[in-house]
Every structure is written in structure tokens, then in C-alpha cells.
Design an enzyme around this catalytic site. Structure first.
Site, PDB file in Angstrom:
ATOM      1  N   ARG A  24       0.815  -1.225   0.000  1.00 51.50           N
ATOM      2  CA  ARG A  24       0.000   0.000   0.000  1.00 51.50           C
ATOM      3  C   ARG A  24       0.846   1.272   0.000  1.00 51.50           C
ATOM      4  O   ARG A  24       0.432   2.294   0.542  1.00 51.50           O
ATOM      5  CB  ARG A  24      -0.970   0.019   1.194  1.00 51.50           C
ATOM      6  CG  ARG A  24      -2.094  -0.991   1.116  1.00 51.50           C
ATOM      7  CD  ARG A  24      -3.159  -0.549   0.125  1.00 51.50           C
ATOM      8  NE  ARG A  24      -4.296  -1.461   0.143  1.00 51.50           N
ATOM      9  CZ  ARG A  24      -5.425  -1.221   0.808  1.00 51.50           C
ATOM     10  NH1 ARG A  24      -5.564  -0.121   1.484  1.00 51.50           N
ATOM     11  NH2 ARG A  24      -6.402  -2.100   0.773  1.00 51.50           N
ATOM     12  N   ARG A  28      -3.162   6.798   0.776  1.00 49.40           N
ATOM     13  CA  ARG A  28      -3.638   7.996   1.474  1.00 49.40           C
ATOM     14  C   ARG A  28      -2.646   8.657   2.425  1.00 49.40           C
ATOM     15  O   ARG A  28      -2.897   9.775   2.867  1.00 49.40           O
ATOM     16  CB  ARG A  28      -4.927   7.662   2.231  1.00 49.40           C
ATOM     17  CG  ARG A  28      -6.114   7.539   1.314  1.00 49.40           C
ATOM     18  CD  ARG A  28      -7.321   7.031   2.049  1.00 49.40           C
ATOM     19  NE  ARG A  28      -7.046   5.692   2.560  1.00 49.40           N
ATOM     20  CZ  ARG A  28      -7.975   4.847   2.961  1.00 49.40           C
ATOM     21  NH1 ARG A  28      -9.226   5.195   2.956  1.00 49.40           N
ATOM     22  NH2 ARG A  28      -7.635   3.660   3.401  1.00 49.40           N
ATOM     23  N   ARG A  37      -6.667  12.003  -5.845  1.00 55.06           N
ATOM     24  CA  ARG A  37      -7.918  11.275  -5.600  1.00 55.06           C
ATOM     25  C   ARG A  37      -9.076  12.252  -5.491  1.00 55.06           C
ATOM     26  O   ARG A  37     -10.158  12.020  -6.038  1.00 55.06           O
ATOM     27  CB  ARG A  37      -7.798  10.455  -4.324  1.00 55.06           C
ATOM     28  CG  ARG A  37      -8.991   9.552  -4.086  1.00 55.06           C
ATOM     29  CD  ARG A  37      -8.885   8.963  -2.684  1.00 55.06           C
ATOM     30  NE  ARG A  37      -9.861   7.930  -2.428  1.00 55.06           N
ATOM     31  CZ  ARG A  37     -11.139   8.151  -2.200  1.00 55.06           C
ATOM     32  NH1 ARG A  37     -11.619   9.374  -2.241  1.00 55.06           N
ATOM     33  NH2 ARG A  37     -11.950   7.131  -1.957  1.00 55.06           N
ATOM     34  N   ASP A  74      -6.793  -2.534  -7.574  1.00 54.25           N
ATOM     35  CA  ASP A  74      -7.356  -3.150  -6.366  1.00 54.25           C
ATOM     36  C   ASP A  74      -7.695  -4.600  -6.646  1.00 54.25           C
ATOM     37  O   ASP A  74      -7.996  -4.961  -7.788  1.00 54.25           O
ATOM     38  CB  ASP A  74      -8.609  -2.404  -5.903  1.00 54.25           C
ATOM     39  CG  ASP A  74      -8.927  -2.740  -4.448  1.00 54.25           C
ATOM     40  OD1 ASP A  74      -8.335  -2.116  -3.559  1.00 54.25           O
ATOM     41  OD2 ASP A  74      -9.724  -3.663  -4.218  1.00 54.25           O
ATOM     42  N   TYR A 148     -15.229 -11.270  -0.284  1.00 55.45           N
ATOM     43  CA  TYR A 148     -15.912 -10.016  -0.637  1.00 55.45           C
ATOM     44  C   TYR A 148     -17.092 -10.284  -1.574  1.00 55.45           C
ATOM     45  O   TYR A 148     -18.145  -9.663  -1.458  1.00 55.45           O
ATOM     46  CB  TYR A 148     -14.936  -9.035  -1.295  1.00 55.45           C
ATOM     47  CG  TYR A 148     -13.930  -8.459  -0.316  1.00 55.45           C
ATOM     48  CD1 TYR A 148     -14.226  -7.333   0.444  1.00 55.45           C
ATOM     49  CD2 TYR A 148     -12.690  -9.057  -0.132  1.00 55.45           C
ATOM     50  CE1 TYR A 148     -13.314  -6.816   1.352  1.00 55.45           C
ATOM     51  CE2 TYR A 148     -11.764  -8.551   0.781  1.00 55.45           C
ATOM     52  CZ  TYR A 148     -12.084  -7.428   1.522  1.00 55.45           C
ATOM     53  OH  TYR A 148     -11.184  -6.929   2.437  1.00 55.45           O
TER      54      TYR A 148
END
Ligand code: CP3
Length: 340
Positions: A24, A28, A37, A74, A148
Site C-alpha cells: 500500500r 492515502r 484522488r 485493487d 468479498y
């Protein structure tokens, strides 16, 4: 290959200083990521815009000079290509609809062209990366992706999916097979477009009993490894079975991955003792030690380095970098690992 330290370690060479990247690393905690973003209006808009996604992939390379660049995308792009709708609502994590816990796989209309922007991103990044940087592609493992797809969202203990797998192993096996087929296609296409190695993220591998782990983690990952390797024999495949714990050695042997990622709960000395001596390992600094910084970070780094005195080792975290991690701590980590 010659100029790429991380790729050399993935092929079994030991480096004097371990090459480094962070899971990652595009994300962010970087102000330049948050700015782009916000401009694009959301995660999926960013991930499907090849120019923007390439820029986000390159941001941490420019800032820190990591040895590896990981494609910005992703693991949930595969369910999206299999026909589920994918949304990333602010502050609530990803959602997939319809959830397969109450909708049949056959009700979905797959559209693999949804993955095309990812390959365009790969081509752009491959053309722009420094020669010494190893470009990593990735996908989720079938089990983690299925958790998921079945629940329609993330869950603490994956109970809905574990129950589904026991109650209807035939239907669940069909979901796993669909993910395998699309993932093999997806990884080979990433490699054809320019990545030099791939990682299979199994974030929820830790929730399964040994027999279910054998069936839903090891066997599907082995199928992916065999099929990708048959087409791309020179491309290393990293497996990251987060939470596998005592099942790590079985995972390494059963999947035949080229390298294995260790999460932060694994004792690296134990892993070094139970894994085949030539197998490259990646990890396993606690992301919270990185968040904390200072002496805790230095001590954590030194413990990881000391645990792998001879084995091919890639320095990384045990899981993704937290969004509140100070940039100065990443700089501290790199200086210490590089011996500066
Ligand atoms: O640097 C990189 O590693 C970038 C590429 C990348 C992302 N997700 C971007 C992303 C990778 C390799 C992933 C993997 C991923 N995605 C995993 C496996 C690894 C892990 O962390 O366990 C999983 C389980 C997912 C699914 C996913 N995507 C979740 C649960 C979330 C929400 C949680 C969160 O951190 O916000 C995402 C969104 C996501 N994927 C973000 C990023 C940078 C945050 C999106 C944002 O900007 O809001």
C-alpha cells in the site's frame, strides 16, 4: 534483470542490503495521492484512469526511490470484471452487488473489458520507471476475493463465506473457479503489458481450518501458479497468505510460489527455520512500528534484518502502510535498511 535488485532477490539471490518496498505504498498517507484522488472524485475513477493510476503508482517511487513499484489498482477489480457492481463509499470500505450469499454466480454478466484500463496503466508505468525499479503486478487470492464477493463487503471473520463453503461446496467451488480463470487471465495480461513479478494477496487466509485452507487457499493458488508459470516461466510469483501462521510451510510447498510474504504476527526466526532455505521471503515489520517511529521503529527494523542472515530477503511491512503514517518515518525506515 541485472539492474533490478528486487527482481534478483525474487530469483533467489541474496542482496547485501535487502531491496525494499511497502505494501500500500501508493495511497492515502501521501498528500500527492490525496490531492489526485480528490480531483478524480473517487477510488474507482482513479483506478480506471490510466494516466492518473500511473501517476499514483510512480508517486512513492519519486519520493522515496523504493526498489519495487506496485501497480495502483485493487483486488476487487476481478469481481467487477466478473459482473458485480463495485463502489467505494467514503469511510465505509468497498461494496460489491449483488452479494453472492443470496444471488447466483450465473446471474452475473462478466465483462473482462473492465480490466483494460489496468493494462493501459501498466504500459504507461513500465515506460516511465527507472531501470533499477522492479514493477510488481498483483491480484487477490481466490479465497480472499470470494469473501468479498459472497458477503458483498469486508467482514471481521468471514463467517458468511466460511459457512457458504461448508454448506454448498459445489456452488462455492464454482465461484472459486470463476475467480481462478479471470485471475490467471488478468495476471498474464499484466505481465504481457510490462510487470516483472506478481503478488497474490491473501488477506483473509488466516480464518480457515487446516482442511478448508488446503481446499480453498492452497489448491486454488496452486492452480493460478501453475497456469501463470506455464505461460510466463520467468516471472516470479509472490504469495502473501496473511494470518496463515503454522500453515506457512504447507502453503509454500503446496502452492509452489517463488517467494512468500510474512505478516507481522509471524516470528521471523521461526519462519526462517521452517521455510526452505533458498525461498525468498518478504516482510515482516509491524505497520504500527512504522506508524510509531523513533526507537520502536529502529528496534523493529533491526529484529527483522537479524532474522534473515543468509536467506534472500525483501524488506517490507507485514501488511499495508497505515494512512496516518508520517512520511518522516518512511524516510527513517529506508535510511536504516539501507545502512545510511
Ligand atoms: O500501493 C498499493 O499497494 C496500491 C495498490 C493496492 C490497493 N489495494 C489500493 C487501494 C493494493 C495492492 C490493494 C490490495 C487490496 N485491496 C487488498 C489486499 C491487501 C490488504 O490490504 O489486505 C484488499 C483486501 C483490498 C480491498 C480493499 N480496497 C479494501 C478493504 C479497501 C478499503 C480499505 C481502505 O484501506 O480504504 C480498498 C480501497 C483501496 N485500495 C484504497 C487503496 C489506496 C483506499 C481507497 C481510497 O483512496 O479511499
Amino acid at each position: 534483470m541485472v539492474n533490478k535488485p528486487l527482481l534478483r532477490v525474487l530469483k533467489g539471490e541474496r542482496a547485501a542490503r535487502p531491496p525494499t518496498w511497502l505494501m500500500r505504498q501508493a495511497g492515502r498517507y501521501l498528500p500527492e495521492y490525496r490531492a489526485l484522488r480528490a480531483e478524480k472524485g473517487g477510488f474507482l475513477a482513479l483506478a480506471t484512469d490510466p494516466e492518473a493510476a500511473a501517476e499514483v503508482t510512480l508517486q512513492p517511487i519519486r519520493r522515496f526511490g523504493f526498489d519495487g513499484a506496485i501497480l495502483f489498482s485493487d483486488i476487487l477489480m476481478v469481481p467487477w470484471a466478473l459482473g458485480q457492481e463495485l463502489t467505494f463509499g467514503a469511510g465505509e470500505g468497498p461494496r460489491l452487488a449483488p452479494a453472492l450469499v443470496d444471488s447466483a454466480l450465473e446471474s452475473l454478466s462478466p465483462d473482462v473489458t473492465r480490466l483494460d484500463p489496468v493494462y493501459a496503466t501498466v504500459r504507461r508505468v513500465a515506460a516511465a520507471l527507472p531501470a533499477q525499479t522492479t514493477f510488481l503486478g498483483f491480484a487477490g487470492s481466490p479465497w480472499t476475493v470470494a469473501t468479498y464477493m459472497v458477503a458483498g463487503q469486508g467482514s471481521r471473520d468471514q463467517e458468511a463465506t466460511r459457512r457458504y463453503a461448508y454448506a454448498d461446496p459445489v456452488a462455492f467451488g464454482a465461484i472459486i473457479d470463476a475467480i481462478i480463470t479471470t485471475t490467471v487471465h488478468y495476471l498474464i495480461a499484466q505481465i504481457d503489458a510490462g510487470v516483472a513479478a506478481v503478488q497474490i494477496f491473501d488477506s483473509w487466509a488466516g480464518s480457515l481450518s487446516p482442511e478448508q485452507f488446503e481446499r480453498w487457499v492452497i489448491a486454488p493458488n496452486r492452480a493460478i501458479v501453475d497456469r501463470v508459470r506455464a505461460r510466463c516461466p520467468d516471472t516470479p510469483i509472490i504469495g502473501f497468505p496473511k494470518g496463515a501462521g503454522g500453515k506457512l510451510a504447507a502453503y509454500a510447498a503446496g502452492t509452489a510460489v517463488d517467494a512468500i510474504g510474512l505478516d507481522e504476527t509471524v516470528d521471523p526466526h521461526w519462519a526462517n527455520a521452517v521455510l526452505p532455505p533458498e525461498l525468498p521471503v518478504q516482510g515482516n515489520l509491524d505497520p504500527l512500528a512504522l506508524l510509531t517511529g523513533g526507537a520502536a521503529l529502529d528496534a523493529g527494523i533491526d529484529r527483522v534484518l537479524a532474522a534473515f542472515p543468509e536467506r534472500p530477503h525483501i524488506f517490507n511491512l507485514g501488511h499495508g502502510i497505515g494512512q496516518h503514517t508520517p512520511i518522516a518515518h518512511v524516510e527513517q525506515l529506508l535510511q536504516r535498511v539501507r545502512g545510511e
